[in-house]
Every structure is written in structure tokens, then in C-alpha cells.
Scaffold this motif. Structure first.
Motif, PDB file in Angstrom:
ATOM      1  N   HIS A  76      26.425  -4.362  10.090  1.00 28.49           N
ATOM      2  CA  HIS A  76      25.761  -5.231   9.784  1.00 28.49           C
ATOM      3  C   HIS A  76      26.767  -6.624   8.449  1.00 28.49           C
ATOM      4  O   HIS A  76      27.153  -6.487   7.981  1.00 28.49           O
ATOM      5  CB  HIS A  76      25.197  -4.822   8.363  1.00 28.49           C
ATOM      6  CG  HIS A  76      24.678  -3.563   8.853  1.00 28.49           C
ATOM      7  ND1 HIS A  76      23.501  -3.029   9.383  1.00 28.49           N
ATOM      8  CD2 HIS A  76      24.621  -1.803   9.232  1.00 28.49           C
ATOM      9  CE1 HIS A  76      22.856  -1.832   9.687  1.00 28.49           C
ATOM     10  NE2 HIS A  76      23.985  -1.167   9.210  1.00 28.49           N
ATOM     11  N   SER A  77      25.572  -7.244   8.662  1.00 26.35           N
ATOM     12  CA  SER A  77      26.409  -8.732   8.185  1.00 26.35           C
ATOM     13  C   SER A  77      25.997  -9.209   6.522  1.00 26.35           C
ATOM     14  O   SER A  77      27.136  -9.210   6.160  1.00 26.35           O
ATOM     15  CB  SER A  77      25.583  -9.826   9.513  1.00 26.35           C
ATOM     16  OG  SER A  77      24.355 -10.385   9.173  1.00 26.35           O
ATOM     17  N   ARG A  78      24.914  -8.296   6.507  1.00 23.62           N
ATOM     18  CA  ARG A  78      24.644  -7.790   5.061  1.00 23.62           C
ATOM     19  C   ARG A  78      24.966  -6.660   4.418  1.00 23.62           C
ATOM     20  O   ARG A  78      23.626  -5.851   5.277  1.00 23.62           O
ATOM     21  CB  ARG A  78      23.407  -8.937   4.128  1.00 23.62           C
ATOM     22  CG  ARG A  78      23.328 -10.428   4.928  1.00 23.62           C
ATOM     23  CD  ARG A  78      22.210 -11.262   4.757  1.00 23.62           C
ATOM     24  NE  ARG A  78      21.963 -10.308   3.287  1.00 23.62           N
ATOM     25  CZ  ARG A  78      22.045 -11.238   1.528  1.00 23.62           C
ATOM     26  NH1 ARG A  78      23.210 -12.572   1.691  1.00 23.62           N
ATOM     27  NH2 ARG A  78      21.576 -11.166   0.569  1.00 23.62           N
ATOM     28  N   ILE A  79      25.453  -5.581   3.999  1.00 17.86           N
ATOM     29  CA  ILE A  79      24.894  -4.683   3.159  1.00 17.86           C
ATOM     30  C   ILE A  79      25.349  -4.895   1.644  1.00 17.86           C
ATOM     31  O   ILE A  79      26.457  -5.307   1.418  1.00 17.86           O
ATOM     32  CB  ILE A  79      27.123  -3.282   4.138  1.00 17.86           C
ATOM     33  CG1 ILE A  79      26.241  -2.424   3.912  1.00 17.86           C
ATOM     34  CG2 ILE A  79      27.688  -4.343   3.268  1.00 17.86           C
ATOM     35  CD1 ILE A  79      27.025  -1.059   4.441  1.00 17.86           C
ATOM     36  N   ARG A  80      23.784  -3.849   1.319  1.00 19.38           N
ATOM     37  CA  ARG A  80      24.441  -3.934  -0.258  1.00 19.38           C
ATOM     38  C   ARG A  80      24.393  -2.210  -0.603  1.00 19.38           C
ATOM     39  O   ARG A  80      23.708  -1.819   0.140  1.00 19.38           O
ATOM     40  CB  ARG A  80      23.087  -4.515  -0.788  1.00 19.38           C
ATOM     41  CG  ARG A  80      22.804  -5.796  -0.295  1.00 19.38           C
ATOM     42  CD  ARG A  80      24.090  -6.553  -1.229  1.00 19.38           C
ATOM     43  NE  ARG A  80      24.088  -7.987  -1.285  1.00 19.38           N
ATOM     44  CZ  ARG A  80      25.752  -8.564  -0.406  1.00 19.38           C
ATOM     45  NH1 ARG A  80      26.250  -8.013   0.211  1.00 19.38           N
ATOM     46  NH2 ARG A  80      25.261  -9.764  -0.250  1.00 19.38           N
ATOM     47  N   ALA A  81      24.476  -2.103  -1.568  1.00 13.99           N
ATOM     48  CA  ALA A  81      24.708  -0.689  -2.115  1.00 13.99           C
ATOM     49  C   ALA A  81      24.195  -0.991  -3.356  1.00 13.99           C
ATOM     50  O   ALA A  81      24.709  -1.768  -4.391  1.00 13.99           O
ATOM     51  CB  ALA A  81      26.026  -0.173  -1.781  1.00 13.99           C
ATOM     52  N   GLN A  82      22.853  -0.305  -3.837  1.00  9.26           N
ATOM     53  CA  GLN A  82      22.412   0.315  -5.665  1.00  9.26           C
ATOM     54  C   GLN A  82      23.219   1.628  -6.150  1.00  9.26           C
ATOM     55  O   GLN A  82      22.772   2.303  -5.338  1.00  9.26           O
ATOM     56  CB  GLN A  82      21.809  -0.153  -5.383  1.00  9.26           C
ATOM     57  CG  GLN A  82      20.618   0.166  -6.882  1.00  9.26           C
ATOM     58  CD  GLN A  82      20.844  -0.837  -7.575  1.00  9.26           C
ATOM     59  OE1 GLN A  82      21.264  -2.117  -7.373  1.00  9.26           O
ATOM     60  NE2 GLN A  82      21.579  -0.372  -9.152  1.00  9.26           N
ATOM     61  N   LEU A  83      24.287   2.068  -6.810  1.00  9.40           N
ATOM     62  CA  LEU A  83      24.534   3.190  -7.243  1.00  9.40           C
ATOM     63  C   LEU A  83      23.676   3.837  -8.275  1.00  9.40           C
ATOM     64  O   LEU A  83      23.018   2.380  -9.588  1.00  9.40           O
ATOM     65  CB  LEU A  83      25.618   3.209  -7.405  1.00  9.40           C
ATOM     66  CG  LEU A  83      26.854   2.822  -5.989  1.00  9.40           C
ATOM     67  CD1 LEU A  83      26.633   1.859  -5.730  1.00  9.40           C
ATOM     68  CD2 LEU A  83      28.154   3.542  -7.101  1.00  9.40           C
ATOM     69  N   PHE A  84      22.749   4.678  -8.973  1.00  7.78           N
ATOM     70  CA  PHE A  84      22.543   4.632  -9.771  1.00  7.78           C
ATOM     71  C   PHE A  84      21.997   6.637  -9.760  1.00  7.78           C
ATOM     72  O   PHE A  84      21.682   7.288  -9.456  1.00  7.78           O
ATOM     73  CB  PHE A  84      20.952   4.257  -9.109  1.00  7.78           C
ATOM     74  CG  PHE A  84      19.968   4.691  -8.902  1.00  7.78           C
ATOM     75  CD1 PHE A  84      19.375   6.033  -8.492  1.00  7.78           C
ATOM     76  CD2 PHE A  84      20.520   4.242  -7.777  1.00  7.78           C
ATOM     77  CE1 PHE A  84      18.719   5.940  -7.164  1.00  7.78           C
ATOM     78  CE2 PHE A  84      19.607   4.167  -6.217  1.00  7.78           C
ATOM     79  CZ  PHE A  84      18.889   5.528  -6.455  1.00  7.78           C
ATOM     80  N   PRO A  85      22.196   7.031 -10.963  1.00  3.42           N
ATOM     81  CA  PRO A  85      22.800   6.976 -12.218  1.00  3.42           C
ATOM     82  C   PRO A  85      24.257   7.270 -12.200  1.00  3.42           C
ATOM     83  O   PRO A  85      24.386   8.378 -11.363  1.00  3.42           O
ATOM     84  CB  PRO A  85      22.286   7.364 -13.523  1.00  3.42           C
ATOM     85  CG  PRO A  85      21.272   8.872 -12.646  1.00  3.42           C
ATOM     86  CD  PRO A  85      21.159   7.674 -10.999  1.00  3.42           C
TER      87      PRO A  85
END
Length: 134
Positions: A67-76
Motif C-alpha cells: 500500500h502506498s498509503r497505509i494508516r493505523a488508528q489505535l483505540f483504546p
């Protein structure tokens, strides 16, 4: 000793582990697997002992390159000081990726990690994850 070093050394175990997790998230999002792996212990094990450090490096490199753009959102993120040189962190993570601004793929994982303090650094020692939502 500089003021910055003094403030870092007085941070709680929770703050220190969270800072390491944040640094790993940034490295992954910036497409820097070497920087990411700099926070992983040499004797790392993942996936219930079925993945060693080299396997994890290949896995992360594949994800970053795919993936040229990888994003991660961690919670909680919940961090527990297990005493001595160990801590545990559990969280959910939404990982998205694709080739454009709009993600083409996404998954949510439950993640359980164990951290070990080596010198003054917290390193990822054990990690297990499972897909919650595809």
C-alpha cells in the motif's frame, strides 16, 4: 542531563510504552520498516509463537510495500506495568491502505502485546492479533 532526558526518565511505564507504540505507528505510516523494527526485540515472537522477528520484518515490509498509503488508528490502548522489565499493552487497531487518498482496504484487529525494557528502551517482545472486522 538535559531537561528532555529527565522528563522522559520520569514518565510512567504506560507513557513510555505508549510513546514507543506511537513511534512504531509513525514509522509504519511513513513506509519505514527498518525504523519500525528498531522497536522490536531480537527474540520477538508473534502469532502464538509461529512468527519470529525475521518473519515479522517480512510481514511488515510486505504490508508497507503493498500500500502506498497505509494508516493505523489505535483505540483504546491499555498499558499494564507487569513489574520489573515487562509491560502489557492491548488495543484495537484499524488499518487502512491503498494507492490514493481514499483507502481501498481496511481491517480491524484485536492486538495483545508484551513489552520488555532493554536498557532504557521498551521493545516489542510478544504480539498476537486477530481480525475482528474485514
Amino acid at each position: 542531563m538535559s531537561t528532555m532526558l529527565m522528563s522522559c526518565s520520569s514518565d510512567s511505564v504506560e507513557d513510555q510504552v505508549r510513546a514507543t507504540i506511537d513511534a512504531m505507528e509513525t514509522a509504519a505510516e511513513e513506509g519505514a520498516p527498518i525504523a519500525f523494527m528498531g522497536h522490536v526485540a531480537e527474540d520477538f515472537e508473534g502469532r502464538n509463537g509461529q512468527m519470529q522477528r525475521q518473519d515479522f520484518m517480512r510481514f511488515m515490509t510486505l504490508q508497507i510495500n503493498r500500500h502506498s498509503r497505509i494508516r493505523a488508528q489505535l483505540f483504546p490502548i491499555t498499558v499494564t506495568d507487569d513489574g520489573g522489565n515487562f509491560a502489557t499493552a492491548t488495543f484495537k487497531v484499524l488499518v487502512t491502505g491503498g494507492g490514493s487518498l481514499i483507502p481501498e482496504e481496511g481491517q480491524v484487529y484485536d492486538v495483545e502485546t508484551t513489552w520488555i525494557r532493554e536498557g532504557g528502551d521498551w521493545l516489542l517482545w510478544r504480539a498476537d492479533w486477530r481480525v475482528v472486522i474485514r
